[in-house]
Scaffold this motif. Structure first.
Motif, PDB file in Angstrom:
ATOM      1  N   HIS A 254       0.601   1.355   3.961  1.00 43.06           N
ATOM      2  CA  HIS A 254       0.687   2.609   3.235  1.00 43.06           C
ATOM      3  C   HIS A 254       2.172   2.942   3.288  1.00 43.06           C
ATOM      4  O   HIS A 254       2.813   3.229   2.397  1.00 43.06           O
ATOM      5  CB  HIS A 254      -0.277   3.744   3.507  1.00 43.06           C
ATOM      6  N   ARG A 258       5.140   3.094   0.481  1.00 38.37           N
ATOM      7  CA  ARG A 258       5.854   4.220  -0.051  1.00 38.37           C
ATOM      8  C   ARG A 258       7.350   4.110   0.085  1.00 38.37           C
ATOM      9  O   ARG A 258       8.015   4.533  -0.635  1.00 38.37           O
ATOM     10  CB  ARG A 258       5.176   5.347   1.128  1.00 38.37           C
ATOM     11  N   GLU A 262       9.818   4.609  -2.955  1.00 39.78           N
ATOM     12  CA  GLU A 262      10.822   5.385  -3.192  1.00 39.78           C
ATOM     13  C   GLU A 262      12.222   4.880  -3.194  1.00 39.78           C
ATOM     14  O   GLU A 262      13.124   5.600  -3.948  1.00 39.78           O
ATOM     15  CB  GLU A 262      10.705   6.238  -1.688  1.00 39.78           C
ATOM     16  N   MET A 274      -2.442  -0.066  -1.688  1.00 37.48           N
ATOM     17  CA  MET A 274      -1.718   0.870  -2.018  1.00 37.48           C
ATOM     18  C   MET A 274      -2.715   1.993  -2.664  1.00 37.48           C
ATOM     19  O   MET A 274      -3.612   1.874  -3.369  1.00 37.48           O
ATOM     20  CB  MET A 274      -0.665   0.583  -3.060  1.00 37.48           C
ATOM     21  N   GLU A 278       0.548   6.217  -4.038  1.00 39.37           N
ATOM     22  CA  GLU A 278       1.487   5.431  -4.126  1.00 39.37           C
ATOM     23  C   GLU A 278       1.757   4.402  -5.207  1.00 39.37           C
ATOM     24  O   GLU A 278       3.097   4.127  -5.504  1.00 39.37           O
ATOM     25  CB  GLU A 278       1.492   4.465  -2.891  1.00 39.37           C
TER      26      GLU A 278
END
Ligand SMILES: [Zn+2]
Length: 425
Positions: A254, A258, A262, A274, A278
């Motif tokens: 995870h 992420r 991002e 995910m 996410e």
């Protein structure tokens, strides 16, 4: 299925195509494909009784009622469905994991096989992928010391048959890569992986990869307890972009997914489990998911119990949320009676199981994938000016997606690589 009516516009296209054919130099060999049905994966439309004129490796004209120039080689696919060649956006052509040889652990494979042998495996796998209908692949590392670059160059020079290859060279990763080394044999992790922990090492790794022929950058974000941060990933995305390369990020956890979402990587590979949150973040930042949804056979052969169900669930959720997805298989293993191509295409089963409609699956295997790979201005659709990468299936894949397992005609860059029906005559 929707059939496009013959219109005045089509007549104009026919005239234009005739002019195009007449304008071609006398020496240009023309191939005319008669397509009973022609599928456009981008729109999900099917047109009946089309002619595709191919010359000089490219599609010159497409339409109904085109005049076939005298002297053209005619390929009769009037009882078949014709569509652009397929894309596997996550391959490892230069490795074959076989349980009886390496216990199903690719760390052992990399120690036991020479890079020379792995390049030859790459040649066989490239040929078999093409035979299965994959005319473009993105090969994301695990190719020893740049066996993938050698393979790409050999295909580009026409030395061996294979798909167009976008290759990653050595996978860049935090210390240890995807292996769990022991300190007396620390040298065994490289060159399979390129360890890069500081910013200087990351920049050096990217530049070295590009120097030795990588055309995409692949990083492993999170297979160690220490993972790449959002800033680390952004730094590498920028460094790769300066040379015009995209970045693919292997994410298993995870936190890894992420960070990559991002940072706005071109694609997240696997995104094994995910969360919806996410997946939403990936969607928001325009990150493509290459989900590599293992079949039950792949799960068993790779010693990964439970992965199939988890990945199908994640595929179902990603589709519902509307994440952009490209088909990528991560096929690494060998299995008796199967080729790399037949194993790769069998991953369609996971998409069917997840309930993804055929038109969206086909789009993920063509339109979306060529965009991710950055080759959409050159190939990936049946349109004048694009490379003639064309396949045919017995049925229309929009009605029966499983027909993609029975590709019987493959043209790559205008040359017929496979036409089983012609051979049968
Ligand atoms: Zn992989």
């Amino acid at each position: 299925m929707r059939l496009r009516p013959v219109t005045r516009c089509a007549a104009r296209v026919a005239l234009l195509a005739t002019l195009v054919a007449l304008a071609l130099p006398a020496w240009a060999q023309i191939t005319a494909i008669r397509a009973g049905k022609l599928v456009d994966p981008e729109t999900g439309a099917t047109s009946a009784n089309q002619v595709i004129l191919v010359s000089d490796k490219k599609i010159q004209a497409v339409g109904s009622g085109l005049t076939i120039p005298p002297g053209a080689t005619v390929v009769d696919l009037s009882n078949a469905t014709v569509l652009p060649g397929l894309v596997d956006a996550h391959t490892h052509l230069c490795i074959i994991v076989q349980r009886q040889f390496d216990n199903g652990d690719y760390f052992f494979t990399t120690i036991l096989r020479s890079d020379a042998y792995r390049a030859i495996e790459g040649v066989a796998n490239a040929r078999d992928m093409l035979a299965a209908g994959f005319t473009t692949v993105r090969d994301v590392g695990n190719a020893g010391n740049y066996a993938d670059t050698a393979l790409r160059q050999a295909v580009e020079r026409g030395l061996v048959p294979g798909p167009t290859i976008i290759n990653a060279g050595r996978i860049i990763a935090p210390y240890g890569g995807q292996f769990h080394l022991q300190p007396d044999r620390r040298e065994l992790g490289e060159p399979e992986y390129f360890f890069a922990d500081s910013r200087d090492e990351m920049r050096k790794a990217i530049r070295e990869n590009i120097h030795y022929g990588a055309t995409v950058i692949k990083i492993v974000v999170d297979d160690q307890p220490y993972i790449y941060s959002v800033d680390d990933i952004r730094f590498m995305v920028d460094e790769a972009a300066q040379a015009g390369l995209k970045l693919a990020a292997h994410c298993w956890t995870h936190a890894g997914a992420r960070n990559a979402a991002e940072a706005g990587v071109a694609s997240i590979e696997h995104g094994f489990a995910m969360s919806d949150e996410e997946l939403e973040l990936a969607k928001k930042n325009g990150v493509v998911l290459v989900g590599t949804e293992f079949t039950q056979l792949a799960e068993r052969e790779m010693g990964a119990p439970g992965w199939h169900a988890t990945m199908v669930d994640r595929l179902r959720r990603a589709y519902r949320i509307g994440v952009t997805m490209a088909f990528g298989t991560d096929t690494m293993f060998g299995y008796r009676g199967e080729t790399r191509g037949t194993l790769a295409i069998s991953q369609l089963d996971s998409w069917v199981e997840a309930g993804v409609p055929a038109k969206d699956t086909l789009k993920a295997m063509t339109t979306t994938a060529v965009r991710l790979l950055g080759v959409d201005s050159e190939r990936g659709a049946i349109r004048p000016g694009l490379a003639a990468d064309i396949i045919a299936t017995p049925d229309n894949p929009l009605d029966n997606v499983h027909t993609l397992k029975n590709v019987f005609f493959v043209m790559k860059d205008g040359a017929v690589f496979r036409n089983d029906r012609a051979a049968a005559r």
